[in-house]
Motif scaffolding. Structure first.
Motif, PDB file in Angstrom:
ATOM      1  N   LEU A  28      29.688  28.944  48.431  1.00  0.00           N
ATOM      2  CA  LEU A  28      29.802  30.400  48.407  1.00  0.00           C
ATOM      3  C   LEU A  28      29.767  30.929  46.978  1.00  0.00           C
ATOM      4  O   LEU A  28      30.643  30.604  46.168  1.00  0.00           O
ATOM      5  CB  LEU A  28      31.111  30.810  49.088  1.00  0.00           C
ATOM      6  CG  LEU A  28      31.427  32.289  49.197  1.00  0.00           C
ATOM      7  CD1 LEU A  28      30.411  33.001  50.078  1.00  0.00           C
ATOM      8  CD2 LEU A  28      32.836  32.482  49.745  1.00  0.00           C
ATOM      9  N   GLY A  29      28.761  31.719  46.642  1.00  0.00           N
ATOM     10  CA  GLY A  29      28.728  32.378  45.349  1.00  0.00           C
ATOM     11  C   GLY A  29      29.774  33.479  45.302  1.00  0.00           C
ATOM     12  O   GLY A  29      29.839  34.319  46.201  1.00  0.00           O
ATOM     13  N   LEU A  30      30.594  33.456  44.267  1.00  0.00           N
ATOM     14  CA  LEU A  30      31.677  34.429  44.118  1.00  0.00           C
ATOM     15  C   LEU A  30      31.333  35.390  42.989  1.00  0.00           C
ATOM     16  O   LEU A  30      31.235  34.990  41.830  1.00  0.00           O
ATOM     17  CB  LEU A  30      32.995  33.710  43.798  1.00  0.00           C
ATOM     18  CG  LEU A  30      33.472  32.695  44.850  1.00  0.00           C
ATOM     19  CD1 LEU A  30      34.697  31.942  44.333  1.00  0.00           C
ATOM     20  CD2 LEU A  30      33.782  33.391  46.168  1.00  0.00           C
ATOM     21  N   VAL A  58      31.208  29.088  43.898  1.00  0.00           N
ATOM     22  CA  VAL A  58      30.529  29.010  42.600  1.00  0.00           C
ATOM     23  C   VAL A  58      30.742  30.361  41.919  1.00  0.00           C
ATOM     24  O   VAL A  58      30.145  31.364  42.314  1.00  0.00           O
ATOM     25  CB  VAL A  58      29.029  28.716  42.757  1.00  0.00           C
ATOM     26  CG1 VAL A  58      28.333  28.748  41.394  1.00  0.00           C
ATOM     27  CG2 VAL A  58      28.817  27.361  43.421  1.00  0.00           C
ATOM     28  N   PRO A  59      31.610  30.443  40.924  1.00  0.00           N
ATOM     29  CA  PRO A  59      31.953  31.727  40.307  1.00  0.00           C
ATOM     30  C   PRO A  59      30.892  32.207  39.332  1.00  0.00           C
ATOM     31  O   PRO A  59      30.173  31.409  38.724  1.00  0.00           O
ATOM     32  CB  PRO A  59      33.266  31.430  39.584  1.00  0.00           C
ATOM     33  CG  PRO A  59      33.195  29.966  39.273  1.00  0.00           C
ATOM     34  CD  PRO A  59      32.404  29.330  40.380  1.00  0.00           C
ATOM     35  N   THR A  60      30.813  33.529  39.188  1.00  0.00           N
ATOM     36  CA  THR A  60      29.811  34.137  38.307  1.00  0.00           C
ATOM     37  C   THR A  60      30.383  34.599  36.975  1.00  0.00           C
ATOM     38  O   THR A  60      29.652  35.162  36.162  1.00  0.00           O
ATOM     39  CB  THR A  60      29.160  35.339  39.013  1.00  0.00           C
ATOM     40  OG1 THR A  60      30.183  36.281  39.370  1.00  0.00           O
ATOM     41  CG2 THR A  60      28.405  34.917  40.262  1.00  0.00           C
ATOM     42  N   THR A  64      36.424  35.604  37.356  1.00  0.00           N
ATOM     43  CA  THR A  64      36.470  35.136  38.740  1.00  0.00           C
ATOM     44  C   THR A  64      36.957  33.691  38.805  1.00  0.00           C
ATOM     45  O   THR A  64      37.720  33.323  39.702  1.00  0.00           O
ATOM     46  CB  THR A  64      35.083  35.264  39.394  1.00  0.00           C
ATOM     47  OG1 THR A  64      34.718  36.648  39.446  1.00  0.00           O
ATOM     48  CG2 THR A  64      35.076  34.709  40.808  1.00  0.00           C
ATOM     49  N   THR A  65      36.527  32.861  37.861  1.00  0.00           N
ATOM     50  CA  THR A  65      36.978  31.467  37.813  1.00  0.00           C
ATOM     51  C   THR A  65      38.493  31.389  37.733  1.00  0.00           C
ATOM     52  O   THR A  65      39.147  30.661  38.494  1.00  0.00           O
ATOM     53  CB  THR A  65      36.357  30.743  36.608  1.00  0.00           C
ATOM     54  OG1 THR A  65      34.936  30.741  36.744  1.00  0.00           O
ATOM     55  CG2 THR A  65      36.859  29.310  36.508  1.00  0.00           C
ATOM     56  N   GLN A  66      39.074  32.148  36.822  1.00  0.00           N
ATOM     57  CA  GLN A  66      40.522  32.104  36.626  1.00  0.00           C
ATOM     58  C   GLN A  66      41.269  32.613  37.855  1.00  0.00           C
ATOM     59  O   GLN A  66      42.265  32.018  38.290  1.00  0.00           O
ATOM     60  CB  GLN A  66      40.899  32.913  35.385  1.00  0.00           C
ATOM     61  CG  GLN A  66      40.390  32.306  34.093  1.00  0.00           C
ATOM     62  CD  GLN A  66      40.535  33.234  32.903  1.00  0.00           C
ATOM     63  OE1 GLN A  66      41.220  34.261  32.974  1.00  0.00           O
ATOM     64  NE2 GLN A  66      39.889  32.888  31.801  1.00  0.00           N
ATOM     65  N   LEU A  75      36.370  25.156  43.463  1.00  0.00           N
ATOM     66  CA  LEU A  75      35.213  25.673  42.735  1.00  0.00           C
ATOM     67  C   LEU A  75      34.271  24.554  42.332  1.00  0.00           C
ATOM     68  O   LEU A  75      34.667  23.399  42.193  1.00  0.00           O
ATOM     69  CB  LEU A  75      35.670  26.427  41.477  1.00  0.00           C
ATOM     70  CG  LEU A  75      36.568  27.648  41.684  1.00  0.00           C
ATOM     71  CD1 LEU A  75      36.965  28.236  40.337  1.00  0.00           C
ATOM     72  CD2 LEU A  75      35.881  28.697  42.549  1.00  0.00           C
ATOM     73  N   ALA A  76      33.024  24.936  42.131  1.00  0.00           N
ATOM     74  CA  ALA A  76      32.005  24.016  41.624  1.00  0.00           C
ATOM     75  C   ALA A  76      31.082  24.804  40.697  1.00  0.00           C
ATOM     76  O   ALA A  76      31.110  26.035  40.673  1.00  0.00           O
ATOM     77  CB  ALA A  76      31.207  23.398  42.776  1.00  0.00           C
TER      78      ALA A  76
END
Length: 236
Positions: A28-30, A58-60, A64-66, A75-76
């Motif tokens: 899932l792209g986030l 998969v963060p953009t 979003t990652t944090q 996450l990947a």
């Protein structure tokens, strides 16, 4: 006009509706932004209830990652998951053809890379983002390489834009990719988004633009009258 609490409630409603596209096991792209923060909460709530244990995001953006990590969402990277089943993201403007302006969150380059790698792109927005013509409310972000950034404003003006270097706390905003952003206002909106995108793409030093054309498969729009879904013809 919506109050802040109304707007946040609409964003939450749109995020909940868009989450109906998610299936367990998806990559899932986030996306990035305030509406996606609600989506992350929805995902975390489903996982806490024992659902979507196989969903990997998969963060953009670093933001979003944090946030996803704090919520315990696996996450990947794109290197690890180069094929994305679905991306859910927000937008700053949506027109009747589901063309978008994105990038006020300064993540447009990574957002577009992830969107381009996705089988489906679902956009979540409140009804204040819906426009008849792109560029009538939000500026168009144009991400540029810092080298020679000072030569870009005259070029952008030749395309009908009024470019302003994005600054925060007295300093230029630097994207996750190390670039700068010119926010471009168009007095009458953007007459031909496709032609503008081509002109910008051919310009040396322009890294990416906030025009997302022909990419959205569906847009979930929340307003005072409820949530509606607009799908691109032939998207499924």
């Amino acid at each position: 006009m919506h109050t802040t609490s109304d707007t946040e409630a609409l964003k939450r409603a749109a995020a909940e509706r868009a989450a109906e596209w998610i299936r367990d096991g998806m990559t899932l792209g986030l996306g990035t932004g305030s509406t996606v923060r609600h989506l992350l909460d929805v995902i975390a709530e489903h996982r806490a209830a024992g659902q979507w244990s196989g969903v990997v995001g998969v963060p953009t953006s670093e933001d979003t990652t944090q946030r996803a990590r704090r919520l315990g969402i696996p996450l990947a990277t794109l290197d690890e998951r180069p094929r994305i089943d679905l991306t859910i993201d927000g937008a700053d403007e949506v027109d009747p053809e589901l063309r978008l302006i994105k990038g006020l969150g300064a993540a447009l380059l990574r957002e577009k890379i992830v969107a381009a790698a996705s089988r489906e792109l679902v956009i979540v927005a409140d009804d204040t983002k819906v426009v008849d013509r792109l560029g009538t409310r939000a500026p168009l972000p144009v991400e540029v390489d810092p080298f020679g950034a000072a030569v870009q404003p005259d070029f952008l003006r030749s395309l009908g834009a009024d470019p302003v270097l994005r600054v925060r706390d007295g300093r230029p905003v630097v994207t996750d990719g190390g670039n700068l952003i010119y926010d471009c206002r168009f007095p009458a909106g953007i007459a031909d988004p496709e032609a503008l995108e081509i002109s910008l793409a051919l310009r040396a030093g322009v890294v990416e633009t906030g025009l997302f054309l022909g990419m959205a498969t569906a847009v979930v729009i929340a307003g005072s009258g409820g949530v509606q879904v607009r799908e691109r013809e032939g998207a499924r």
